[in-house]
Design an enzyme around this catalytic site. Structure first.
Site, PDB file in Angstrom:
ATOM      1  N   SER A 125       0.838  -1.202   0.000  1.00 32.43           N
ATOM      2  CA  SER A 125       0.000   0.000   0.000  1.00 32.43           C
ATOM      3  C   SER A 125       0.870   1.248   0.000  1.00 32.43           C
ATOM      4  O   SER A 125       1.986   1.238   0.543  1.00 32.43           O
ATOM      5  CB  SER A 125      -0.856  -0.028   1.266  1.00 32.43           C
ATOM      6  OG  SER A 125      -1.437   1.231   1.481  1.00 32.43           O
ATOM      7  N   TYR A 150      -1.911  -1.280  11.071  1.00 31.21           N
ATOM      8  CA  TYR A 150      -2.180  -1.802   9.726  1.00 31.21           C
ATOM      9  C   TYR A 150      -1.019  -1.458   8.791  1.00 31.21           C
ATOM     10  O   TYR A 150      -0.458  -2.321   8.122  1.00 31.21           O
ATOM     11  CB  TYR A 150      -3.499  -1.230   9.174  1.00 31.21           C
ATOM     12  CG  TYR A 150      -3.633  -1.440   7.684  1.00 31.21           C
ATOM     13  CD1 TYR A 150      -3.915  -2.697   7.174  1.00 31.21           C
ATOM     14  CD2 TYR A 150      -3.444  -0.386   6.776  1.00 31.21           C
ATOM     15  CE1 TYR A 150      -4.006  -2.909   5.785  1.00 31.21           C
ATOM     16  CE2 TYR A 150      -3.537  -0.582   5.407  1.00 31.21           C
ATOM     17  CZ  TYR A 150      -3.822  -1.850   4.922  1.00 31.21           C
ATOM     18  OH  TYR A 150      -3.902  -2.051   3.566  1.00 31.21           O
ATOM     19  N   LYS A 154       2.131  -3.816   6.708  1.00 29.71           N
ATOM     20  CA  LYS A 154       2.523  -3.813   5.285  1.00 29.71           C
ATOM     21  C   LYS A 154       4.047  -3.683   5.168  1.00 29.71           C
ATOM     22  O   LYS A 154       4.674  -4.379   4.362  1.00 29.71           O
ATOM     23  CB  LYS A 154       1.842  -2.659   4.533  1.00 29.71           C
ATOM     24  CG  LYS A 154       0.338  -2.831   4.386  1.00 29.71           C
ATOM     25  CD  LYS A 154      -0.002  -3.986   3.490  1.00 29.71           C
ATOM     26  CE  LYS A 154      -1.472  -4.291   3.421  1.00 29.71           C
ATOM     27  NZ  LYS A 154      -1.780  -5.639   2.957  1.00 29.71           N
TER      28      LYS A 154
HETATM   29  P1  NAD Z   1     -10.897  -7.415   1.485  1.00 32.41           P
HETATM   30  O1  NAD Z   1     -11.095  -7.434   2.964  1.00 32.41           O
HETATM   31  O2  NAD Z   1     -12.094  -7.251   0.629  1.00 32.41           O
HETATM   32  O3  NAD Z   1     -10.134  -8.758   1.039  1.00 32.41           O
HETATM   33  C1  NAD Z   1      -9.275  -9.459   1.890  1.00 32.41           C
HETATM   34  C2  NAD Z   1      -9.703 -10.917   1.870  1.00 32.41           C
HETATM   35  O4  NAD Z   1      -8.823 -11.673   2.699  1.00 32.41           O
HETATM   36  C3  NAD Z   1     -11.125 -11.132   2.412  1.00 32.41           C
HETATM   37  O5  NAD Z   1     -11.857 -11.900   1.499  1.00 32.41           O
HETATM   38  C4  NAD Z   1     -10.911 -11.886   3.728  1.00 32.41           C
HETATM   39  O6  NAD Z   1     -11.967 -12.778   3.994  1.00 32.41           O
HETATM   40  C5  NAD Z   1      -9.593 -12.592   3.464  1.00 32.41           C
HETATM   41  N1  NAD Z   1      -8.802 -12.882   4.661  1.00 32.41           N
HETATM   42  C6  NAD Z   1      -8.488 -12.051   5.697  1.00 32.41           C
HETATM   43  N2  NAD Z   1      -7.724 -12.695   6.586  1.00 32.41           N
HETATM   44  C7  NAD Z   1      -7.518 -13.948   6.116  1.00 32.41           C
HETATM   45  C8  NAD Z   1      -6.809 -15.076   6.593  1.00 32.41           C
HETATM   46  N3  NAD Z   1      -6.158 -15.045   7.772  1.00 32.41           N
HETATM   47  N4  NAD Z   1      -6.813 -16.203   5.866  1.00 32.41           N
HETATM   48  C9  NAD Z   1      -7.479 -16.265   4.682  1.00 32.41           C
HETATM   49  N5  NAD Z   1      -8.191 -15.229   4.182  1.00 32.41           N
HETATM   50  C10 NAD Z   1      -8.192 -14.081   4.896  1.00 32.41           C
HETATM   51  O7  NAD Z   1      -9.813  -6.302   1.170  1.00 32.41           O
HETATM   52  P2  NAD Z   1      -9.338  -5.702  -0.222  1.00 32.41           P
HETATM   53  O8  NAD Z   1      -9.746  -4.290  -0.267  1.00 32.41           O
HETATM   54  O9  NAD Z   1      -9.682  -6.596  -1.330  1.00 32.41           O
HETATM   55  O10 NAD Z   1      -7.770  -5.717   0.013  1.00 32.41           O
HETATM   56  C11 NAD Z   1      -6.958  -6.797  -0.401  1.00 32.41           C
HETATM   57  C12 NAD Z   1      -5.533  -6.535   0.043  1.00 32.41           C
HETATM   58  O11 NAD Z   1      -5.096  -5.296  -0.511  1.00 32.41           O
HETATM   59  C13 NAD Z   1      -5.377  -6.415   1.550  1.00 32.41           C
HETATM   60  O12 NAD Z   1      -4.147  -7.030   1.918  1.00 32.41           O
HETATM   61  C14 NAD Z   1      -5.303  -4.932   1.771  1.00 32.41           C
HETATM   62  O13 NAD Z   1      -4.562  -4.595   2.918  1.00 32.41           O
HETATM   63  C15 NAD Z   1      -4.574  -4.477   0.516  1.00 32.41           C
HETATM   64  N6  NAD Z   1      -4.839  -3.072   0.190  1.00 32.41           N
HETATM   65  C16 NAD Z   1      -6.131  -2.646   0.094  1.00 32.41           C
HETATM   66  C17 NAD Z   1      -6.391  -1.313  -0.153  1.00 32.41           C
HETATM   67  C18 NAD Z   1      -7.831  -0.803  -0.226  1.00 32.41           C
HETATM   68  O14 NAD Z   1      -8.029   0.393  -0.083  1.00 32.41           O
HETATM   69  N7  NAD Z   1      -8.812  -1.648  -0.447  1.00 32.41           N
HETATM   70  C19 NAD Z   1      -5.333  -0.412  -0.338  1.00 32.41           C
HETATM   71  C20 NAD Z   1      -4.019  -0.886  -0.262  1.00 32.41           C
HETATM   72  C21 NAD Z   1      -3.776  -2.234   0.006  1.00 32.41           C
END
Ligand code: NAD
Ligand code: UDP
Length: 339
Positions: A125, A150, A154
């Site tokens: 991120s 959080y 990362k």
């Molecule tokens: P999201 O919560 O929709 O997706 C994350 C998925 O991981 C979910 O389906 C959840 O059920 C699953 N999960 C969580 N912990 C788990 C575990 N221990 N074992 C197996 N599955 C698990 O989030 P997103 O927005 O799709 O983000 C995906 C990734 O991108 C994350 O790592 C997030 O930190 C990163 N990210 C997101 C953003 C944003 O703004 N959405 C920005 C930068 C980085």
């Protein structure tokens, strides 16, 4: 046939990426514990791709659950989305965030090492850059101590993967630093489905637009920006998903550490977003100014030229596309996947 394990593949960005992987001819396998996703997403993915994508219910912290997948399939690479992502919640539950995100990633990397799977693509991120000294941010901009657990997870996962790569030179680590993912699939079948009241701007805007929430609070209008509100680089989730496909094409089996900013390079203010949304819905979106939110950086946007140069990838969807698709998803699914 190239098989890609997609941890967190049932989530917001993961589900969109799975679709683009199928379209590009890869064989994704979803691995998710559904802590922040609904099983209904699987049927929607099937509908969009015309193909059932295998899904394993499991937790990345549980070695044996991951091992089952690696034993039963030859996994060529892993795109690692699984993790907890709510900044505010992480401040209240730091240990849960370190356990789920850092410990979970450690177990995953351990299993990858033991099963000789050497391609790791990680959802990092722009938060790793902290409050930028200068924008746009390049991949060489300094990584700073994060202002939330959080954000720190990362940074820790990036370092952990880089250390492993140093120990195993043929290991390929790709760190994708996302800016602000928004929008939804153009079909309106999949999108972001936050639990409870959204923390992020776009899902909040869409819920105000459909009348689920009464008014948007704009956190701060006295920042040193053109209109006093914070600036971010919003990127359409389908462009972001395509960035992962480009990264796989370029980095698979290359060895080394590859770091890319995935953003558009354009900074929009909160008021720009409100105006774009008002235009999309044909009326003014209710909004008011509220105090600043603790921890917000003033402005953050990418220099995405490295990804353009090396991955041959560029975000092409406009702000209009982002607002239209987010609104379309929210309108079609006012209660997310529960409908
Ligand atoms: P999201 O919560 O929709 O997706 C994350 C998925 O991981 C979910 O389906 C959840 O059920 C699953 N999960 C969580 N912990 C788990 C575990 N221990 N074992 C197996 N599955 C698990 O989030 P997103 O927005 O799709 O983000 C995906 C990734 O991108 C994350 O790592 C997030 O930190 C990163 N990210 C997101 C953003 C944003 O703004 N959405 C920005 C930068 C980085
Ligand atoms: N924001 C806002 N009202 C909201 C949610 C967000 O004014 O209800 C602002 C927030 O202060 C920030 C921008 O919108 O300036 C983007 O916030 P978001 O949480 O979506 O992303 P991040 O801050 O993590 O980049």
């Amino acid at each position: 046939m190239t098989t890609i394990l997609v941890t967190g593949g049932a989530g917001f960005i993961g589900s969109h990426t799975v679709i683009e992987l199928v379209k590009a001819g890869y064989e994704p396998i979803i691995f998710d514990n559904f802590s922040n996703a609904k099983p209904a997403v699987l049927a929607r993915i099937h509908k969009i791709c015309g193909k059932r994508v295998p899904c394993c219910f499991g937790d990345i912290r549980v070695r044996q659950q991951l091992e089952t997948v690696f034993k039963e399939n030859k996994i060529d690479g892993v795109i690692h989305f699984a993790g907890l992502k709510a900044v505010g919640e992480s401040v209240k539950k730091p240990l849960e965030y370190y356990d789920n995100n850092v410990n979970g990633s450690r177990v995953l990397l351990e299993v990858m090492r033991d099963y000789k799977c050497s391609n790791f693509i990680f959802s990092s991120s722009a938060t790793v850059y902290g409050e930028p000294d200068k924008v746009p941010l390049t991949e060489d901009s300094p990584v700073k101590r994060a202002n939330s657990p959080y954000g720190q997870t990362k940074i820790d996962i990036e370092y952990m993967a880089e250390e492993l790569q140093r120990a195993i030179p043929e290991f390929s680590v790709t760190l994708l630093r996302y800016f602000n993912p928004v929008g939804a699939h153009e079909s309106g079948l999949i999108g972001e489905d936050p639990r409870g009241i959204p923390n992020n701007l776009m899902p909040y805007l869409t819920q105000v637009a459909v009348g689920k929430l009464p008014i948007l609070n704009i956190f701060g209008n006295d920042y040193p920006t053109k209109d006093g509100t914070c600036i971010r680089d919003y990127i359409h989730v389908v462009d972001l998903a395509l960035g992962h496909v480009a990264a796989i094409k370029h980095c698979l089996n290359q060895g080394g550490v590859h770091i890319y900013n995935l953003g558009t390079g354009i900074g929009y203010s909160v008021l720009d977003m409100v105006n774009a949304f008002s235009k999309a819905i044909g009326r003014e979106l209710p909004h008011q100014f509220a105090p600043r939110r603790a921890g917000d950086v003033v402005q953050c946007y990418a220099d995405p030229s490295k990804a353009a140069r090396e991955l041959n990838w560029k975000a092409v969807r406009t702000l209009e596309d982002m607002t239209r698709d987010s609104y379309n998803w929210q309108k079609n699914n006012p209660n997310g996947y529960d409908d």
